[in-house]
Scaffold this motif. Structure first.
Motif, PDB file in Angstrom:
ATOM      1  N   GLU A  21      -2.221  -4.947 -15.039  1.00  0.00           N
ATOM      2  CA  GLU A  21      -1.088  -4.255 -14.414  1.00  0.00           C
ATOM      3  C   GLU A  21      -1.412  -2.775 -14.187  1.00  0.00           C
ATOM      4  O   GLU A  21      -1.041  -2.213 -13.158  1.00  0.00           O
ATOM      5  CB  GLU A  21       0.167  -4.407 -15.265  1.00  0.00           C
ATOM      6  N   LEU A  22      -2.094  -2.155 -15.145  1.00  0.00           N
ATOM      7  CA  LEU A  22      -2.504  -0.757 -14.968  1.00  0.00           C
ATOM      8  C   LEU A  22      -3.446  -0.625 -13.784  1.00  0.00           C
ATOM      9  O   LEU A  22      -3.326   0.307 -12.985  1.00  0.00           O
ATOM     10  CB  LEU A  22      -3.162  -0.216 -16.239  1.00  0.00           C
ATOM     11  N   SER A  23      -4.371  -1.565 -13.664  1.00  0.00           N
ATOM     12  CA  SER A  23      -5.291  -1.555 -12.537  1.00  0.00           C
ATOM     13  C   SER A  23      -4.523  -1.669 -11.219  1.00  0.00           C
ATOM     14  O   SER A  23      -4.817  -0.958 -10.252  1.00  0.00           O
ATOM     15  CB  SER A  23      -6.295  -2.703 -12.671  1.00  0.00           C
ATOM     16  N   GLU A  24      -3.529  -2.525 -11.173  1.00  0.00           N
ATOM     17  CA  GLU A  24      -2.711  -2.684  -9.975  1.00  0.00           C
ATOM     18  C   GLU A  24      -1.944  -1.414  -9.648  1.00  0.00           C
ATOM     19  O   GLU A  24      -1.842  -1.032  -8.477  1.00  0.00           O
ATOM     20  CB  GLU A  24      -1.749  -3.858 -10.149  1.00  0.00           C
ATOM     21  N   VAL A  25      -1.416  -0.754 -10.665  1.00  0.00           N
ATOM     22  CA  VAL A  25      -0.696   0.509 -10.453  1.00  0.00           C
ATOM     23  C   VAL A  25      -1.627   1.526  -9.801  1.00  0.00           C
ATOM     24  O   VAL A  25      -1.264   2.195  -8.830  1.00  0.00           O
ATOM     25  CB  VAL A  25      -0.132   1.064 -11.788  1.00  0.00           C
ATOM     26  N   ILE A  26      -2.841   1.623 -10.319  1.00  0.00           N
ATOM     27  CA  ILE A  26      -3.807   2.580  -9.781  1.00  0.00           C
ATOM     28  C   ILE A  26      -4.200   2.193  -8.363  1.00  0.00           C
ATOM     29  O   ILE A  26      -4.162   3.028  -7.446  1.00  0.00           O
ATOM     30  CB  ILE A  26      -5.045   2.679 -10.692  1.00  0.00           C
ATOM     31  N   GLU A  27      -4.562   0.944  -8.156  1.00  0.00           N
ATOM     32  CA  GLU A  27      -4.968   0.482  -6.826  1.00  0.00           C
ATOM     33  C   GLU A  27      -3.862   0.682  -5.794  1.00  0.00           C
ATOM     34  O   GLU A  27      -4.122   1.085  -4.662  1.00  0.00           O
ATOM     35  CB  GLU A  27      -5.384  -0.995  -6.870  1.00  0.00           C
ATOM     36  N   ASP A  28      -2.625   0.394  -6.186  1.00  0.00           N
ATOM     37  CA  ASP A  28      -1.494   0.547  -5.267  1.00  0.00           C
ATOM     38  C   ASP A  28      -1.180   2.009  -4.976  1.00  0.00           C
ATOM     39  O   ASP A  28      -0.615   2.337  -3.933  1.00  0.00           O
ATOM     40  CB  ASP A  28      -0.242  -0.139  -5.826  1.00  0.00           C
ATOM     41  N   SER A  29      -1.538   2.905  -5.894  1.00  0.00           N
ATOM     42  CA  SER A  29      -1.228   4.321  -5.735  1.00  0.00           C
ATOM     43  C   SER A  29      -2.285   5.085  -4.959  1.00  0.00           C
ATOM     44  O   SER A  29      -1.970   6.046  -4.262  1.00  0.00           O
ATOM     45  CB  SER A  29      -1.057   4.969  -7.115  1.00  0.00           C
ATOM     46  N   VAL A  30      -3.537   4.665  -5.077  1.00  0.00           N
ATOM     47  CA  VAL A  30      -4.634   5.366  -4.412  1.00  0.00           C
ATOM     48  C   VAL A  30      -4.480   5.206  -2.907  1.00  0.00           C
ATOM     49  O   VAL A  30      -4.395   4.104  -2.388  1.00  0.00           O
ATOM     50  CB  VAL A  30      -6.011   4.834  -4.883  1.00  0.00           C
ATOM     51  N   GLY A  31      -4.416   6.338  -2.231  1.00  0.00           N
ATOM     52  CA  GLY A  31      -4.296   6.339  -0.781  1.00  0.00           C
ATOM     53  C   GLY A  31      -2.899   6.038  -0.278  1.00  0.00           C
ATOM     54  O   GLY A  31      -2.676   5.951   0.923  1.00  0.00           O
ATOM     55  N   ALA A  32      -1.947   5.885  -1.178  1.00  0.00           N
ATOM     56  CA  ALA A  32      -0.572   5.571  -0.794  1.00  0.00           C
ATOM     57  C   ALA A  32       0.223   6.869  -0.603  1.00  0.00           C
ATOM     58  O   ALA A  32      -0.340   7.964  -0.531  1.00  0.00           O
ATOM     59  CB  ALA A  32       0.075   4.697  -1.853  1.00  0.00           C
ATOM     60  N   ASP A  33       1.512   6.706  -0.555  1.00  0.00           N
ATOM     61  CA  ASP A  33       2.434   7.831  -0.412  1.00  0.00           C
ATOM     62  C   ASP A  33       2.107   8.920  -1.441  1.00  0.00           C
ATOM     63  O   ASP A  33       1.787   8.615  -2.594  1.00  0.00           O
ATOM     64  CB  ASP A  33       3.860   7.315  -0.644  1.00  0.00           C
ATOM     65  N   GLU A  34       2.213  10.159  -1.038  1.00  0.00           N
ATOM     66  CA  GLU A  34       1.872  11.278  -1.919  1.00  0.00           C
ATOM     67  C   GLU A  34       2.759  11.368  -3.157  1.00  0.00           C
ATOM     68  O   GLU A  34       2.406  12.041  -4.121  1.00  0.00           O
ATOM     69  CB  GLU A  34       1.913  12.598  -1.149  1.00  0.00           C
ATOM     70  N   ARG A  35       3.859  10.666  -3.172  1.00  0.00           N
ATOM     71  CA  ARG A  35       4.722  10.680  -4.359  1.00  0.00           C
ATOM     72  C   ARG A  35       4.027  10.052  -5.559  1.00  0.00           C
ATOM     73  O   ARG A  35       4.423  10.286  -6.699  1.00  0.00           O
ATOM     74  CB  ARG A  35       6.040   9.958  -4.074  1.00  0.00           C
ATOM     75  N   ALA A  36       2.980   9.264  -5.317  1.00  0.00           N
ATOM     76  CA  ALA A  36       2.244   8.630  -6.408  1.00  0.00           C
ATOM     77  C   ALA A  36       1.257   9.584  -7.076  1.00  0.00           C
ATOM     78  O   ALA A  36       0.792   9.326  -8.181  1.00  0.00           O
ATOM     79  CB  ALA A  36       1.492   7.403  -5.895  1.00  0.00           C
ATOM     80  N   LEU A  37       0.943  10.692  -6.429  1.00  0.00           N
ATOM     81  CA  LEU A  37      -0.081  11.599  -6.951  1.00  0.00           C
ATOM     82  C   LEU A  37       0.234  12.174  -8.331  1.00  0.00           C
ATOM     83  O   LEU A  37      -0.667  12.240  -9.176  1.00  0.00           O
ATOM     84  CB  LEU A  37      -0.361  12.721  -5.949  1.00  0.00           C
ATOM     85  N   PRO A  38       1.468  12.590  -8.624  1.00  0.00           N
ATOM     86  CA  PRO A  38       1.721  13.079  -9.990  1.00  0.00           C
ATOM     87  C   PRO A  38       1.454  12.013 -11.047  1.00  0.00           C
ATOM     88  O   PRO A  38       0.912  12.320 -12.110  1.00  0.00           O
ATOM     89  CB  PRO A  38       3.198  13.482  -9.962  1.00  0.00           C
TER      90      PRO A  38
END
Length: 77
Positions: A21-38
């Motif tokens: 699940e952590l891997s999925e969170v990271i994969e889904d966040s990389v290159g996604a909406d900038e709100r994921a950056l924090p």
């Protein structure tokens, strides 16, 4: 009412996740909406704090190489 900071909120949101699940969170966040950056920043901070000096050096060298290759310089790629 409990007041928590952004770091605490992010950690609480993922602390019970499995490794997959952590891997999925990271994969889904990389290159996604900038709100994921924090969130990615908080996760990186946790990794950094638990890394040895050689591991930190390796991460810095990897980032340096990425930033100094013209074809990879665009962070939105």
């Amino acid at each position: 009412m409990e007041i928590i900071d952004l770091r605490q909120a992010i950690v609480r949101r993922v602390q019970d996740n499995s490794a997959e699940e952590l891997s999925e969170v990271i994969e889904d966040s990389v290159g996604a909406d900038e709100r994921a950056l924090p969130g990615l920043g908080v996760l990186f901070e946790m990794i950094w704090q638990q890394s040895s000096e050689p591991e930190q050096s390796q991460m810095v060298n990897s980032l340096y190489k990425h930033l100094h290759h013209a074809e990879n310089a665009n962070p939105s790629q």
